[in-house]
Design an enzyme around this catalytic site. Structure first.
Site, short mmCIF file in Angstrom:
data_model
loop_
_atom_site.label_atom_id
_atom_site.label_comp_id
_atom_site.label_asym_id
_atom_site.label_seq_id
_atom_site.Cartn_x
_atom_site.Cartn_y
_atom_site.Cartn_z
CE1 TYR A 1 -9.13 1.62 7.21
CE2 TYR A 1 -8.32 2.71 9.18
CZ TYR A 1 -8.14 2.32 7.87
OH TYR A 1 -6.96 2.63 7.22
CE LYS A 2 -7.66 -1.43 5.08
NZ LYS A 2 -8.17 -0.51 4.08
CG ASP B 1 -0.04 -3.02 6.61
OD1 ASP B 1 -1.12 -3.43 7.10
OD2 ASP B 1 0.10 -1.88 6.11
NE ARG C 1 -10.34 -2.64 -2.74
CZ ARG C 1 -9.72 -2.11 -1.68
NH1 ARG C 1 -8.54 -2.52 -1.32
NH2 ARG C 1 -10.28 -1.13 -1.00
CG PHE D 1 -1.98 1.00 1.20
CD1 PHE D 1 -3.12 0.79 0.42
CD2 PHE D 1 -1.88 2.18 1.91
CE1 PHE D 1 -4.13 1.74 0.37
CE2 PHE D 1 -2.89 3.14 1.86
CZ PHE D 1 -4.01 2.91 1.09
C1 PLP Z 1 -2.16 -2.01 3.70
C2 PLP Z 1 -2.47 -0.64 4.20
N1 PLP Z 1 -1.52 0.05 4.86
C3 PLP Z 1 -1.74 1.30 5.33
C4 PLP Z 1 -2.96 1.92 5.13
C5 PLP Z 1 -3.16 3.33 5.64
O1 PLP Z 1 -3.91 3.33 6.79
P1 PLP Z 1 -4.35 4.66 7.57
O2 PLP Z 1 -5.06 5.53 6.59
O3 PLP Z 1 -5.27 4.16 8.63
O4 PLP Z 1 -3.13 5.29 8.12
C6 PLP Z 1 -3.98 1.24 4.45
C7 PLP Z 1 -5.28 1.88 4.23
O5 PLP Z 1 -6.17 1.37 3.63
C8 PLP Z 1 -3.72 -0.07 3.97
O6 PLP Z 1 -4.65 -0.75 3.29
#
Ligand code: PLP
Length: 397
Positions: free
Chosen positions: A209-210, A184, A356, A113
């Site tokens: 939150y997911k 992660d 998705r 990400f």
């Molecule tokens: C794999 C991954 N890492 C990091 C993040 C970023 O998270 P945040 O916006 O809560 O900091 C996300 C957000 O969807 C994500 O999917």
């Protein structure tokens, strides 16, 4: 055995909506209203500042952390909740790097990400020009793990395609090269069984939150292996990670174990919403979730491929190689997703062409999947996506 009819009844799902986006933002637990309301009126309203002690607000980050820990195979006392995932990525990478002061490379992959890569890059720039963020294709990540790499930073399940890394094998390989791992779990926690302790993982981070249904802006979590927890220096050394925050010492002394990964004041209202979601998760077995998830994703792929020939599967075909989402490629994917959303089937779009869909057995069943595909096949067959209204890009896709 997990009772999925019972878990489904515990979520508020708007009538006529098939919600295939729990991998992005989980739906609201029916208990969240009462829990948040009680936190606000009975705790904040009545107790005011005494709530930190009387209502146990200060202990919530570790209490919630342990409940999440059960879902990700973590040892009790090794997970704490707080901040956002991007912050926790920074914190984990910074602490991991300090365990290998002789090395300057953080290795990640191009399926990660972007925020993880941005945070790592930002940190390495602050550390100086000798540091390097090395980003390679996810397929060849194993080949790039070497005794030059300080930290391996990977998202276990790819946010676009759902492709899943083998945590155990890669962690073993990293350790045999003296590399520290940061996993992660944003698309893993609540989606697939995770075995952090069994895999000998070093650090892990994730959001709530997911799949975990903590609500928009719910706090993140961080895991530090107990064998490292007393050793690591928290680079984000906020007062609530101090050994004695209320001594107000001018010098920082890290707190005991995972407590040191706390930074500042925790988001108590948001944690109340998360607690209501974890009341549901406490009744769930991740092995049952996984088998139900595979059943739903296999059905979805089979039906979509039979009825929507213009869509190309972007997720691994082998269920053992993917998480709990399915992605299809289509050049007009954005418009097609808008057409679906307009008809009550909610998924999302990731540029350049990925549609998705998240499969979350706590509230999605086979009837939902069948109905969603029926709507989708009509959109594709009759080109209902070909409408200028559906091509206007919104701020959040
Ligand atoms: C794999 C991954 N890492 C990091 C993040 C970023 O998270 P945040 O916006 O809560 O900091 C996300 C957000 O969807 C994500 O999917």
């Amino acid at each position: 055995m997990t009772d999925f009819a019972a878990t489904k009844a515990k979520f508020y799902l708007p009538h006529g909506m098939i919600y295939l986006d729990g991998n992005s933002l989980g739906p609201m637990p029916k208990g969240a209203n009462a829990r948040v309301n009680s936190m606000i009126t009975d705790e904040w309203g009545q107790m005011l500042i005494t709530g930190w002690n009387k209502a146990g607000w200060m202990g919530m980050p570790t209490g919630l952390g342990d409940r999440i820990g059960r879902l990700i195979g973590a040892e009790p006392g090794s997970v704490v909740v707080g901040d956002t995932l991007s912050i926790k990525v920074y914190q984990a990478v910074a602490s991991a790097l300090e365990l290998r002061p002789d090395r300057k490379v953080v290795l990640s992959d191009s399926g990660n990400f972007p925020s993880d890569l941005y945070m790592a890059d930002g940190l390495l720039r602050s550390l100086g020009p000798d540091y390097e963020l090395r980003v390679v294709d996810p397929k060849v990540i194993a080949e790039h793990i070497s005794d030059e790499v300080a930290v391996l930073l990977l998202t276990e399940v790819d946010y676009r395609t759902g492709r899943m890394h083998d945590m155990k094998t890669l962690t073993e390989l990293a350790h045999s090269n003296g590399t520290v791992t940061v996993w992660d779990l944003a698309h893993s926690a609540g989606a697939i069984p995770v075995h952090l302790a069994e895999c000998n993982a070093d650090f892990a981070v994730g959001c709530t939150y997911k799949y975990l249904n903590g609500g928009p802006g719910a706090p993140a979590f961080i895991y530090v292996a107990p064998r490292l927890a007393e050793k690591v220096r928290p680079a984000l050394s906020g007062w609530l990670g101090h050994e004695a925050p209320f001594a107000f010492d001018l010098d920082y002394r890290p707190g005991t174990g995972i407590e040191r990964m706390r930074v500042g004041t925790p988001p108590v209202i948001q944690m109340a919403a998360l607690a209501s979601a974890l009341d549901i998760w406490d009744t769930v077995d991740m092995t049952d979730v996984r088998s139900r998830s595979i059943e739903l994703t296999e059905l979805f792929i089979k039906r979509v491929e039979a009825t929507c020939p213009d869509l190309e599967l972007a997720s691994p075909r082998d269920p053992n190689e993917r998480g709990s989402q399915i992605s299809f490629r289509f050049k007009e994917g954005y418009a097609a997703m808008q057409a679906l959303i307009a008809r009550g089937v909610i998924g999302d779009f990731r540029a350049p062409d990925i549609m998705r869909f998240g499969f979350t057995p706590l509230f999605i069943d086979t009837a939902d999947v069948e109905q969603a595909v029926e709507i989708m096949s009509k959109i594709m067959k009759d080109k209902l996506w070909d409408n200028p209204e559906y091509k206007i890009r919104q701020r959040v896709t």
